[in-house]
Motif scaffolding. Structure first.
Motif, PDB file in Angstrom:
ATOM      1  N   PHE A 193       0.841  -1.203   0.000  1.00 52.81           N
ATOM      2  CA  PHE A 193       0.000   0.000   0.000  1.00 52.81           C
ATOM      3  C   PHE A 193       0.873   1.249   0.000  1.00 52.81           C
ATOM      4  O   PHE A 193       1.851   1.322   0.754  1.00 52.81           O
ATOM      5  CB  PHE A 193      -0.898   0.033   1.253  1.00 52.81           C
ATOM      6  CG  PHE A 193      -1.989  -0.989   1.256  1.00 52.81           C
ATOM      7  CD1 PHE A 193      -3.206  -0.725   0.620  1.00 52.81           C
ATOM      8  CD2 PHE A 193      -1.824  -2.222   1.883  1.00 52.81           C
ATOM      9  CE1 PHE A 193      -4.221  -1.678   0.621  1.00 52.81           C
ATOM     10  CE2 PHE A 193      -2.833  -3.181   1.883  1.00 52.81           C
ATOM     11  CZ  PHE A 193      -4.031  -2.907   1.244  1.00 52.81           C
ATOM     12  N   THR A 194       0.521   2.216  -0.824  1.00 54.84           N
ATOM     13  CA  THR A 194       1.122   3.533  -0.669  1.00 54.84           C
ATOM     14  C   THR A 194       0.621   4.078   0.667  1.00 54.84           C
ATOM     15  O   THR A 194      -0.355   3.575   1.232  1.00 54.84           O
ATOM     16  CB  THR A 194       0.642   4.485  -1.778  1.00 54.84           C
ATOM     17  OG1 THR A 194      -0.773   4.600  -1.682  1.00 54.84           O
ATOM     18  CG2 THR A 194       1.014   3.959  -3.165  1.00 54.84           C
ATOM     19  N   SER A 195       1.266   5.095   1.177  1.00 52.17           N
ATOM     20  CA  SER A 195       0.831   5.599   2.482  1.00 52.17           C
ATOM     21  C   SER A 195      -0.599   6.131   2.391  1.00 52.17           C
ATOM     22  O   SER A 195      -1.399   5.947   3.302  1.00 52.17           O
ATOM     23  CB  SER A 195       1.809   6.649   3.018  1.00 52.17           C
ATOM     24  OG  SER A 195       1.955   7.672   2.073  1.00 52.17           O
ATOM     25  N   ASP A 196      -0.958   6.717   1.261  1.00 55.25           N
ATOM     26  CA  ASP A 196      -2.335   7.202   1.100  1.00 55.25           C
ATOM     27  C   ASP A 196      -3.340   6.068   1.122  1.00 55.25           C
ATOM     28  O   ASP A 196      -4.384   6.154   1.782  1.00 55.25           O
ATOM     29  CB  ASP A 196      -2.487   7.932  -0.248  1.00 55.25           C
ATOM     30  CG  ASP A 196      -1.900   9.327  -0.207  1.00 55.25           C
ATOM     31  OD1 ASP A 196      -1.338   9.710   0.846  1.00 55.25           O
ATOM     32  OD2 ASP A 196      -1.991  10.026  -1.231  1.00 55.25           O
ATOM     33  N   LYS A 197      -3.026   5.018   0.419  1.00 57.90           N
ATOM     34  CA  LYS A 197      -3.968   3.904   0.337  1.00 57.90           C
ATOM     35  C   LYS A 197      -4.015   3.146   1.671  1.00 57.90           C
ATOM     36  O   LYS A 197      -5.055   2.618   2.045  1.00 57.90           O
ATOM     37  CB  LYS A 197      -3.584   2.956  -0.804  1.00 57.90           C
ATOM     38  CG  LYS A 197      -3.807   3.553  -2.197  1.00 57.90           C
ATOM     39  CD  LYS A 197      -5.279   3.781  -2.497  1.00 57.90           C
ATOM     40  CE  LYS A 197      -5.529   4.534  -3.783  1.00 57.90           C
ATOM     41  NZ  LYS A 197      -5.195   3.770  -4.993  1.00 57.90           N
ATOM     42  N   LEU A 198      -2.889   3.110   2.365  1.00 58.57           N
ATOM     43  CA  LEU A 198      -2.894   2.460   3.679  1.00 58.57           C
ATOM     44  C   LEU A 198      -3.798   3.238   4.635  1.00 58.57           C
ATOM     45  O   LEU A 198      -4.546   2.655   5.433  1.00 58.57           O
ATOM     46  CB  LEU A 198      -1.467   2.359   4.223  1.00 58.57           C
ATOM     47  CG  LEU A 198      -1.270   1.490   5.469  1.00 58.57           C
ATOM     48  CD1 LEU A 198      -1.880   0.102   5.308  1.00 58.57           C
ATOM     49  CD2 LEU A 198       0.226   1.358   5.794  1.00 58.57           C
ATOM     50  N   ALA A 199      -3.775   4.541   4.497  1.00 60.30           N
ATOM     51  CA  ALA A 199      -4.675   5.365   5.318  1.00 60.30           C
ATOM     52  C   ALA A 199      -6.130   5.058   4.982  1.00 60.30           C
ATOM     53  O   ALA A 199      -6.986   4.976   5.873  1.00 60.30           O
ATOM     54  CB  ALA A 199      -4.358   6.845   5.098  1.00 60.30           C
ATOM     55  N   VAL A 200      -6.422   4.886   3.715  1.00 59.72           N
ATOM     56  CA  VAL A 200      -7.789   4.526   3.311  1.00 59.72           C
ATOM     57  C   VAL A 200      -8.173   3.183   3.926  1.00 59.72           C
ATOM     58  O   VAL A 200      -9.261   3.016   4.483  1.00 59.72           O
ATOM     59  CB  VAL A 200      -7.906   4.466   1.768  1.00 59.72           C
ATOM     60  CG1 VAL A 200      -9.255   3.871   1.341  1.00 59.72           C
ATOM     61  CG2 VAL A 200      -7.701   5.845   1.154  1.00 59.72           C
ATOM     62  N   LEU A 201      -7.255   2.225   3.836  1.00 57.23           N
ATOM     63  CA  LEU A 201      -7.525   0.896   4.398  1.00 57.23           C
ATOM     64  C   LEU A 201      -7.845   0.991   5.884  1.00 57.23           C
ATOM     65  O   LEU A 201      -8.842   0.432   6.359  1.00 57.23           O
ATOM     66  CB  LEU A 201      -6.309  -0.009   4.161  1.00 57.23           C
ATOM     67  CG  LEU A 201      -6.432  -1.445   4.690  1.00 57.23           C
ATOM     68  CD1 LEU A 201      -7.315  -2.283   3.759  1.00 57.23           C
ATOM     69  CD2 LEU A 201      -5.053  -2.110   4.825  1.00 57.23           C
ATOM     70  N   ARG A 202      -7.009   1.732   6.588  1.00 59.09           N
ATOM     71  CA  ARG A 202      -7.205   1.847   8.039  1.00 59.09           C
ATOM     72  C   ARG A 202      -8.492   2.616   8.357  1.00 59.09           C
ATOM     73  O   ARG A 202      -9.135   2.384   9.382  1.00 59.09           O
ATOM     74  CB  ARG A 202      -6.004   2.556   8.686  1.00 59.09           C
ATOM     75  CG  ARG A 202      -4.727   1.723   8.646  1.00 59.09           C
ATOM     76  CD  ARG A 202      -3.613   2.352   9.502  1.00 59.09           C
ATOM     77  NE  ARG A 202      -2.334   1.682   9.304  1.00 59.09           N
ATOM     78  CZ  ARG A 202      -2.027   0.489   9.824  1.00 59.09           C
ATOM     79  NH1 ARG A 202      -2.887  -0.167  10.589  1.00 59.09           N
ATOM     80  NH2 ARG A 202      -0.836  -0.052   9.575  1.00 59.09           N
ATOM     81  N   ASP A 203      -8.837   3.511   7.504  1.00 58.15           N
ATOM     82  CA  ASP A 203     -10.046   4.298   7.749  1.00 58.15           C
ATOM     83  C   ASP A 203     -11.311   3.468   7.541  1.00 58.15           C
ATOM     84  O   ASP A 203     -12.270   3.583   8.283  1.00 58.15           O
ATOM     85  CB  ASP A 203     -10.046   5.507   6.797  1.00 58.15           C
ATOM     86  CG  ASP A 203     -11.240   6.400   7.051  1.00 58.15           C
ATOM     87  OD1 ASP A 203     -11.393   6.853   8.213  1.00 58.15           O
ATOM     88  OD2 ASP A 203     -12.033   6.622   6.118  1.00 58.15           O
ATOM     89  N   ARG A 204     -11.297   2.639   6.539  1.00 55.41           N
ATOM     90  CA  ARG A 204     -12.508   1.880   6.210  1.00 55.41           C
ATOM     91  C   ARG A 204     -12.672   0.598   7.018  1.00 55.41           C
ATOM     92  O   ARG A 204     -13.772   0.102   7.174  1.00 55.41           O
ATOM     93  CB  ARG A 204     -12.482   1.477   4.737  1.00 55.41           C
ATOM     94  CG  ARG A 204     -12.680   2.592   3.771  1.00 55.41           C
ATOM     95  CD  ARG A 204     -12.911   2.003   2.371  1.00 55.41           C
ATOM     96  NE  ARG A 204     -12.712   3.020   1.363  1.00 55.41           N
ATOM     97  CZ  ARG A 204     -12.365   2.766   0.123  1.00 55.41           C
ATOM     98  NH1 ARG A 204     -12.175   1.506  -0.274  1.00 55.41           N
ATOM     99  NH2 ARG A 204     -12.218   3.748  -0.742  1.00 55.41           N
ATOM    100  N   TYR A 205     -11.544   0.027   7.440  1.00 54.67           N
ATOM    101  CA  TYR A 205     -11.597  -1.305   8.039  1.00 54.67           C
ATOM    102  C   TYR A 205     -10.926  -1.318   9.405  1.00 54.67           C
ATOM    103  O   TYR A 205     -10.057  -0.498   9.688  1.00 54.67           O
ATOM    104  CB  TYR A 205     -10.905  -2.324   7.120  1.00 54.67           C
ATOM    105  CG  TYR A 205     -11.549  -2.387   5.758  1.00 54.67           C
ATOM    106  CD1 TYR A 205     -12.732  -3.104   5.560  1.00 54.67           C
ATOM    107  CD2 TYR A 205     -11.015  -1.676   4.684  1.00 54.67           C
ATOM    108  CE1 TYR A 205     -13.351  -3.121   4.320  1.00 54.67           C
ATOM    109  CE2 TYR A 205     -11.630  -1.684   3.437  1.00 54.67           C
ATOM    110  CZ  TYR A 205     -12.797  -2.415   3.256  1.00 54.67           C
ATOM    111  OH  TYR A 205     -13.420  -2.424   2.044  1.00 54.67           O
ATOM    112  N   GLU A 206     -11.327  -2.281  10.210  1.00 55.49           N
ATOM    113  CA  GLU A 206     -10.593  -2.558  11.437  1.00 55.49           C
ATOM    114  C   GLU A 206      -9.598  -3.653  11.099  1.00 55.49           C
ATOM    115  O   GLU A 206      -9.974  -4.758  10.700  1.00 55.49           O
ATOM    116  CB  GLU A 206     -11.562  -3.025  12.534  1.00 55.49           C
ATOM    117  CG  GLU A 206     -10.833  -3.267  13.853  1.00 55.49           C
ATOM    118  CD  GLU A 206     -11.777  -3.723  14.959  1.00 55.49           C
ATOM    119  OE1 GLU A 206     -13.011  -3.594  14.782  1.00 55.49           O
ATOM    120  OE2 GLU A 206     -11.269  -4.241  15.973  1.00 55.49           O
TER     121      GLU A 206
END
Lengths: 343, 343, 343, 343
Positions: D22-35
């Protein structure tokens, strides 16, 4: 210190007008870069010597007699925006002096190719005939309405004449993955092969195609070269789509072939324009009728101005014109497509 | 030594027939490779246990109750040649057992996309309207007949629904170099980008397009999703081309938008088929009428047989089917396109 | 009745030879259609008047003084198979007489574009450097070997010079979906746009590209136009691929830019050929070395003969040549690419 | 009112890591949407029942015994970012429950296809060998260096395996207008024809190609299927480019065929990795060596995260995953490509 004078342009673009061929923005550019002398085509030969001597460009194709040409000592190019060459200037002298004669007919390539493809799809699927039936309440539903339907995808396509029009049509066909054969006696086979089409004789194109597109200009050699015998050689049910000039066809033979159901056809051009109200072609089924509208779109005319400006900019830098098509010493005298009176 | 028995196929392809979907050559291949049990769809549930137990494939989509399915212990696939999924078998059990349900709707992609492009070119250039005018002796010549003409080349195109139909249309458009926006809520953006189209919301597609093609199937969620507000949001003069199912549209709102001259339209599907003789849509100008003929070509039906044979050959080798489209556990129950009664 | 004599061709194709540029089949065709007078380039000016008067074509570019030209009263074309124009004939007189001067450099377009793309992929993925490392037992495995790797797909590509070479490269790039910018001061923007590339200034091409391909011929105006400042303006790590002539580059500045690691490069051409054994360029890492081999493939030379035959056939019919490139009155005198001594 | 809890994801992406894919942006999206529950692959089977019951997705391919799977009552998908399927979970049960197993190997398609094309151009033109010669002062100039050079344009190309890799290579080849034959026993002929390549037997591909690209995964059936006999059947001088896994080849036979000069080759994969320092392959001329670097680019790994996010978003909406590749019930057990240890 005086500024360099702007290059001088004699404008006589009949039957076009500057407003037809330039957007207002581009017309402003033209006026900004050049000194324009706007006149009528018939008046050019009578202009005074000083005016003639100053002209770097002629925009239009006014009659230019030999003695007039001799006075045009700064002339670099005749930019013909009608696009069919009239026999009204001494082309040999023009070419000998290295003066370019360029035409802008390429602007019509996209409009003509698009309507041509539209005609082909209409004939393949009977779009306008079925629409008329539907309006009249006699439509056939589903497969019952598709007994003669055919696909363009993968079909055998023939193109006669492979200039700008034919090439543009070939580009529009890319997604259809057709088997394209081309007949063009003025081109060597390898140029056709580079365009991924198969060079072919006229006969092969006619007898091996489901769709035949005629894009060839009229020349001294090809008047009426598509006649009864040629139509008889076509595949039954094939579509014949005429987009260039009526004079390449024996029109009566074409109508006969459609009338007896041997082929379908669409035509944008007619032996007389307007066609007389009682002409037999008018109500012939199996024929799509278009009133010389294939090319005459405003976006096409406006592109003429763009092309002319680009080539003048190149010539101003001492470079050859690259955008418009150059008339050729060998073929200038052979072209016989009638110029239009109206736009 | 006894030969291996041929795989057993229950054939109930209504509303198709084996003769419709197989060429005679391919039907011979089918009969050579498989033991066919030809019956009617309604009879399948009542077949004896031994017959059900032998079936490796079902060709068609007959009603299969849960208890019938339980007896079909050799079943590998239901090959649905109608192509719209009926709610007549327990899909959950089918999928849990790893039985494939495949559909052959892709055969319609080329015929539908081609007529759709034909409609677009017709609306852009008024091919059928001008043909009717010409026949009636009221045609306009040259540029006079092109006042509302537009090009497809370089135009803004919107596609709603990007399954086989939408993708095939997009392929046909390659040569036109359009700016294509696609709305498909069942696909991730990057798949659209891989096809070199721009993912977009429904709103963007409607308001930013010169040509809108509707290829979306009816689902439980999208009935009538194109209504008065959506048509009002379209560009004035834009073309709306309906190719999938009438139920995705509020048809009255569509006719209103065409009637007041806001948009042009073409439709292959209708709220009632056949459409009543006095329906207001029949004589509406600005609307091209097609009687559910877009897909129903013989070459399309014959391709169904080809696809079915290819996928059965893969499954015979223990491989998954790759040619037909697989119904999905998640979406099988959401499809609501009405099956056809006639071919 | 005597047969029509065959058209007469003076053959002086140095540094090529008839055997180099014609397959044996095509050479037989040439001999069958034409009467060949094979001589050396230096001997042409001294030929007797009768011989000169008969020549329809000159194959090669021998020195032709003005007084020799005057005697060549049947001359239609000089078919230059070296392809760089020497300043050894009075081009103005040639053009004034409507004699075509054509060149066959297009045969090199595919070989040059292919090796150019090979260089680009090599620089992007360090193919030759990694191969050398692997042979030396110091290779890096997997991602460790890819720290500077980059993709060509979707990359920003710049092309300088958009003649046959540039266009062919652009065609090879289609599948890579690059963002292509082109700088070519001899072409109008719309021609570039028709090829779906973006017209750009030299500066933009250099600073906005991951890969820069130089395909521009040397002219009176562009010697050394790519120097220290230009290289400094390139993106760090970008690839510079030189395929036309060394003279368009300040070669020391190029080597400096590679040496300090600012850019990567590949070159097929060199300030001296052969390059001295101790030249600093020889062992410079980050530079792919090619010994003027990009175009000189046998299939390319043989294609020269094909092109020449096709154009002679057109001219024999009174048509203009279409296959070879025509020298232009405006630019013939500006070309300064050194002819080759060897093939 | 409590917010809806975020969907729960067990993350065990070894040998990848979240930061790799994950790019850092996409990792942030992942963490935001999911536990996210981040753990090691080996620990998953031992997680407590409550944790297992909550998991909607598993990111990675940890060992999941049958009894663990039974507790994962919310599981919708296993998102395998290694991309080769290990035999470490009961796939039959997984598929019976309608749980998707998806892989992200498509991210490697562009990097692998690009380097593969680079190898082909290198072998065709001897780019790395000539560069080495030039550095060593023994280069051959012009045509002397091109005696074995060949063009890719118009060549006969064979592709073995037509998954994402083969299709991407085929796309990159568009501009080269090759004659492409494909062998892929898991695909029906018509899918190949739709991609405009010719279906062919393995034999035909080998004997009729100038360039052979091997993109096929190792399966239970194809270990070492390319051996001495197959190489002997290739055209003399043809290029063999191995991009998938060493196990599909009898490597000694490959080296023999190169050593005796029958074919040229390039390989990205090796029977042992790293290859022993004294392995005979290391210094073999005619072989381009690449240290399993074809796919392992950072941009490829980052695309895995993009794909996973897109498919999770679809599944969150109750739709099937469309971006990643789904493992198939029939073939999941047949795949034998070794997973990588390093990225």
């Amino acid at each position: 210190m005086p500024a360099t004078p702007k290059p001088f342009v004699i404008c006589a673009p009949e039957p076009r007008s500057l407003d037809l061929i330039f957007t207002s923005d581009k017309l402003a550019v033209l006026r900004d870069r050049y000194e324009l002398f706007e006149t009528e085509a018939e008046a050019v030969a009578g202009l005074d010597d000083a005016t003639l001597a100053r002209a770097r460009y002629v925009l239009g194709q006014p009659p230019i007699p030999s003695e007039t040409l001799a006075k045009m000592t700064s002339l670099r190019a005749v930019l013909n925006v009608e696009s069919n060459l009239l026999d009204n200037m001494p082309y040999d002298e023009v070419f000998a002096r290295g003066i370019h004669v360029v035409t802008t007919g390429a602007v019509f390539a996209v409009p003509v190719a698009e309507i041509g493809l539209g005609f082909a799809l209409d004939l393949a699927r009977q779009i306008s005939a079925s629409d008329a039936d539907f309006k009249a309440g006699r439509e056939l539903w589903g497969g019952d309405g598709n007994l003669s339907a055919r696909l363009l995808t993968g079909a055998d396509v023939g193109i006669i004449g492979f200039g700008d029009l034919g090439r543009t049509l070939n580009r529009l066909l890319i997604g259809f993955r057709c088997n394209v054969k081309v007949h063009d006696p003025w081109l060597p086979p390898s140029i056709l092969q580079d365009h991924q089409v198969a060079p072919a004789s006229l006969d092969e194109v006619l007898k091996d195609s489901d769709f035949v597109f005629v894009m060839a200009a009229v020349t001294t050699e090809n008047r009426g070269f598509l006649g009864a015998e040629e139509f008889a050689g076509m595949r039954p049910g094939a579509a014949f789509i005429l987009l260039s000039r009526a004079d390449v066809v024996d029109f009566d033979a074409l109508l006969d072939a459609v009338e007896r159901g041997h082929i379908l056809a669409a035509s944008d051009v007619w032996p007389e324009e307007p066609l007389p109200p009682d002409h037999r072609a008018r109500r012939l089924p199996g024929l799509i009728h278009s009133a010389h509208r294939a090319g005459a779109m405003d976006v096409a005319f406006k592109k003429m101005g763009d092309m002319v400006l680009e080539d003048m900019a190149l010539m101003d830098k001492g470079l050859p014109p690259m955008r418009c098509k150059r008339a050729e010493r060998e073929t200038a005298g052979r072209m016989r497509s009638k110029p239009v009176d109206t736009n």
